[in-house]
Design an enzyme around this catalytic site. Structure first.
Site, PDB file in Angstrom:
ATOM      1  N   ARG A 112       0.861  -1.302  -0.102  1.00 55.83           N
ATOM      2  CA  ARG A 112      -0.108   0.084   0.076  1.00 55.83           C
ATOM      3  C   ARG A 112       0.842   1.246  -0.067  1.00 55.83           C
ATOM      4  O   ARG A 112       0.376   2.265  -0.508  1.00 55.83           O
ATOM      5  CB  ARG A 112      -1.055  -0.007   1.352  1.00 55.83           C
ATOM      6  CG  ARG A 112      -1.888   1.451   1.360  1.00 55.83           C
ATOM      7  CD  ARG A 112      -3.109   1.020   2.093  1.00 55.83           C
ATOM      8  NE  ARG A 112      -2.866   0.271   3.276  1.00 55.83           N
ATOM      9  CZ  ARG A 112      -2.178   0.703   4.281  1.00 55.83           C
ATOM     10  NH1 ARG A 112      -1.642   1.961   4.359  1.00 55.83           N
ATOM     11  NH2 ARG A 112      -2.379   0.067   5.463  1.00 55.83           N
ATOM     12  N   TYR A 151     -15.406  15.258 -17.077  1.00 52.87           N
ATOM     13  CA  TYR A 151     -15.799  13.899 -16.938  1.00 52.87           C
ATOM     14  C   TYR A 151     -17.082  14.115 -15.617  1.00 52.87           C
ATOM     15  O   TYR A 151     -16.803  14.929 -14.513  1.00 52.87           O
ATOM     16  CB  TYR A 151     -14.522  13.141 -16.271  1.00 52.87           C
ATOM     17  CG  TYR A 151     -15.016  11.768 -16.342  1.00 52.87           C
ATOM     18  CD1 TYR A 151     -15.307  10.802 -17.289  1.00 52.87           C
ATOM     19  CD2 TYR A 151     -15.020  11.068 -14.939  1.00 52.87           C
ATOM     20  CE1 TYR A 151     -15.625   9.543 -17.231  1.00 52.87           C
ATOM     21  CE2 TYR A 151     -15.129   9.759 -14.833  1.00 52.87           C
ATOM     22  CZ  TYR A 151     -15.533   9.027 -16.192  1.00 52.87           C
ATOM     23  OH  TYR A 151     -15.664   7.478 -15.980  1.00 52.87           O
ATOM     24  N   ASP A 190      -6.355  17.253 -16.575  1.00 50.41           N
ATOM     25  CA  ASP A 190      -7.007  15.820 -16.758  1.00 50.41           C
ATOM     26  C   ASP A 190      -6.416  15.643 -18.318  1.00 50.41           C
ATOM     27  O   ASP A 190      -7.218  16.119 -19.277  1.00 50.41           O
ATOM     28  CB  ASP A 190      -8.256  15.699 -16.711  1.00 50.41           C
ATOM     29  CG  ASP A 190      -8.791  14.271 -16.684  1.00 50.41           C
ATOM     30  OD1 ASP A 190      -7.960  13.499 -17.467  1.00 50.41           O
ATOM     31  OD2 ASP A 190      -9.637  13.816 -16.332  1.00 50.41           O
ATOM     32  N   LYS A 247      -7.725   4.118 -19.763  1.00 45.74           N
ATOM     33  CA  LYS A 247      -7.930   4.738 -21.273  1.00 45.74           C
ATOM     34  C   LYS A 247      -6.783   4.521 -22.285  1.00 45.74           C
ATOM     35  O   LYS A 247      -6.320   3.346 -22.186  1.00 45.74           O
ATOM     36  CB  LYS A 247      -8.561   6.021 -21.318  1.00 45.74           C
ATOM     37  CG  LYS A 247      -9.478   6.462 -20.039  1.00 45.74           C
ATOM     38  CD  LYS A 247     -11.086   5.550 -20.430  1.00 45.74           C
ATOM     39  CE  LYS A 247     -11.818   5.810 -19.094  1.00 45.74           C
ATOM     40  NZ  LYS A 247     -11.963   7.148 -18.429  1.00 45.74           N
TER      41      LYS A 247
HETATM   42  C1  LIG Z   1     -12.605   7.758 -17.337  1.00 46.32           C
HETATM   43  C2  LIG Z   1     -12.318   8.982 -17.077  1.00 46.32           C
HETATM   44  C3  LIG Z   1     -12.271   9.468 -15.772  1.00 46.32           C
HETATM   45  C4  LIG Z   1     -12.283   8.556 -14.607  1.00 46.32           C
HETATM   46  O1  LIG Z   1     -11.366   7.577 -14.605  1.00 46.32           O
HETATM   47  P1  LIG Z   1     -11.656   6.071 -13.916  1.00 46.32           P
HETATM   48  O2  LIG Z   1     -10.456   5.172 -14.399  1.00 46.32           O
HETATM   49  O3  LIG Z   1     -12.960   5.658 -14.633  1.00 46.32           O
HETATM   50  O4  LIG Z   1     -11.872   6.231 -12.552  1.00 46.32           O
HETATM   51  C5  LIG Z   1     -11.684  10.707 -15.459  1.00 46.32           C
HETATM   52  N1  LIG Z   1     -11.413  11.717 -16.565  1.00 46.32           N
HETATM   53  C6  LIG Z   1     -11.546  11.321 -17.863  1.00 46.32           C
HETATM   54  C7  LIG Z   1     -11.463  12.154 -18.777  1.00 46.32           C
HETATM   55  C8  LIG Z   1     -12.108   9.949 -18.142  1.00 46.32           C
HETATM   56  O5  LIG Z   1     -12.312   9.626 -19.536  1.00 46.32           O
END
Ligand SMILES: *Cc1c(COP(=O)(O)O)cnc(C)c1O
Length: 403
Positions: free
Chosen positions: A55, A119, A193, A218
């Site tokens: 952790r 998001y 992000d 992603k």
């Molecule tokens: C999918 C996504 C998130 C959240 O991520 P998770 O891995 O699903 O928790 C945050 N920001 C963007 C732009 C995303 O596409």
């Protein structure tokens, strides 16, 4: 310095490993042996660095953190002209990384300024959980610099500007450098992000960001095999102490296997992004002349409002497209039922092409007014373009739209 592609393709291996593994091993172990009492004492006192508990830190995860930090700072220099360095922490999901970003930077009474089209779960986090803790979120149009400056002047405790670029559903791009310049004047940290771009297409640190977060689920993982996230910063002591403590105390750590899948995905990131982008460009051009389509949102089209910013801050315009069917909601539902080749699902960054109709799917429980406010019109179709042959993708779009 080796190239961006070479950093991706080659494994970073843990130091001092006795067995000469060629590929990064999966350290599937919760704890690590202390060896001697003296060693344990030194480690617990903080005089010696060693792995204790996964952790806190894990060698597989560390190797991937180091690689992504190297990619996000590749070719960049600090104020003294030295190579820019960053520290990254992998989390159990993009949301765990984003929560840690806010929780480690904001105190009750302080505020984050962001745009309305980030998001959806990030919006929910700001409006519910963080609001309950006394943190404020102010939503504005981050393409309007005058409005941004007015908000920064009038919002007490504004400490962070949070940018998602490109963002859903209109593939909107924001000028990170311009926003960072204004934000800094008012004492704000700048967080980006970078999920939709990946570090291959966009490096927010180049434009003055202090923090970068990703849903590595992603494009970085790239194969849809694991959920994880990353939180990166150029203030290394801050990440090592404050951000790391968030992960240790709240327990949002990832695991060696998911980190290893992420590491495997990154090896082909440049190749994949090139193909996602070239396919998306062809598809956008094809859609743009289709008589059933009112307009196409793809930031590589000269008619897109973010075209100039995209050219300035991204290597290529990315693999996301959305478009509006003239015939509206029912046409969207029909088209989805006619899809044969693309996958009917809503993530992004996998090798196959994904397609959704947000109004009848992800946003069906959102009021029409609120949905339209965030740009999700009745006939809007969202596509995450994959790596298949572009002819196969276009053939499926052609027959499903005709149907
Ligand atoms: C999918 C996504 C998130 C959240 O991520 P998770 O891995 O699903 O928790 C945050 N920001 C963007 C732009 C995303 O596409």
């Amino acid at each position: 310095m080796i190239s961006f592609e070479s950093i991706c393709a080659r494994d970073i291996l843990p130091e001092g490993e006795q067995i000469p593994a060629h590929i990064l091993p999966i350290y599937a172990t919760s704890t690590f042996l202390y060896g001697t009492a003296e060693n344990a004492m030194e480690v617990f006192k903080g005089n010696r660095q060693a792995y204790l508990y996964s952790r806190w830190a894990n060698p597989t995860i560390d190797a991937v953190e180091e690689k992504i930090a190297a990619l996000e700072t590749y070719g960049l220099t600090d104020a003294n002209g030295n190579p820019l360095e960053a520290k990254a922490l992998i989390f159990s999901s993009g949301m765990a990384a984003i929560s840690a970003l806010f929780l480690s930077n904001l105190k009750p009474g302080e505020a984050v300024v962001t745009s309305g089209n980030i998001y959806g779960t990030t919006t929910e986090l700001l409006q519910t959980s963080l609001a309950e803790l006394g943190m404020k979120a102010v939503f504005t149009d981050l393409t309007d610099m005058e409005q941004l400056e007015d908000i920064l002047k009038s919002t007490s405790g504004a400490k962070m500007i949070y940018i998602e670029s490109p963002s859903n559903p209109t593939i909107q791009c924001y000028d990170i450098e311009a926003i960072a310049t204004i934000g800094r004047k008012y004492g704000c940290k700048i967080a980006v992000d970078n999920t939709f771009a990946s570090p291959y297409l966009q490096q927010p640190f180049r434009f003055g960001a202090d923090f970068v977060v990703h849903s590595t689920t992603k494009y970085l993982n790239g194969h849809g095999t694991a959920i994880s996230g990353i939180y990166i910063g150029t203030d290394i002591p801050f990440i090592q102490k404050k951000a790391w403590r968030m992960r240790k105390l709240y327990g949002g750590n990832s695991n060696a296997f998911d980190a290893w899948l992420l590491n495997n995905g990154i090896k082909t990131l440049p190749l994949r992004m090139e193909k996602h982008c070239s396919n998306a460009k062809e598809i956008a051009n094809w859609l743009n002349t289709h008589p059933a389509i009112a307009h196409v949102n793809y930031n590589g089209l000269e008619t897109h409002e973010g075209y100039a910013i995209t050219k300035k801050q991204m290597r290529l315009p990315g693999g996301m497209i959305s478009f509006e069917l003239k015939a509206g909601f029912d046409a969207g539902v029909k088209m989805m039922n006619n899809i044969r080749f693309c996958s009917l699902t809503s993530t992004l960054g996998t090798t196959d092409t994904l397609i959704t109709h947000p109004a009848s799917m992800t946003h069906i429980n959102v009021s029409k007014e609120q949905r339209l406010d965030s740009g999700i019109t009745d006939g809007l179709i969202r596509m995450a373009v994959g790596l298949e042959s572009v002819e196969d993708i276009i053939a499926d779009l052609e027959q499903s739209i005709a149907g």
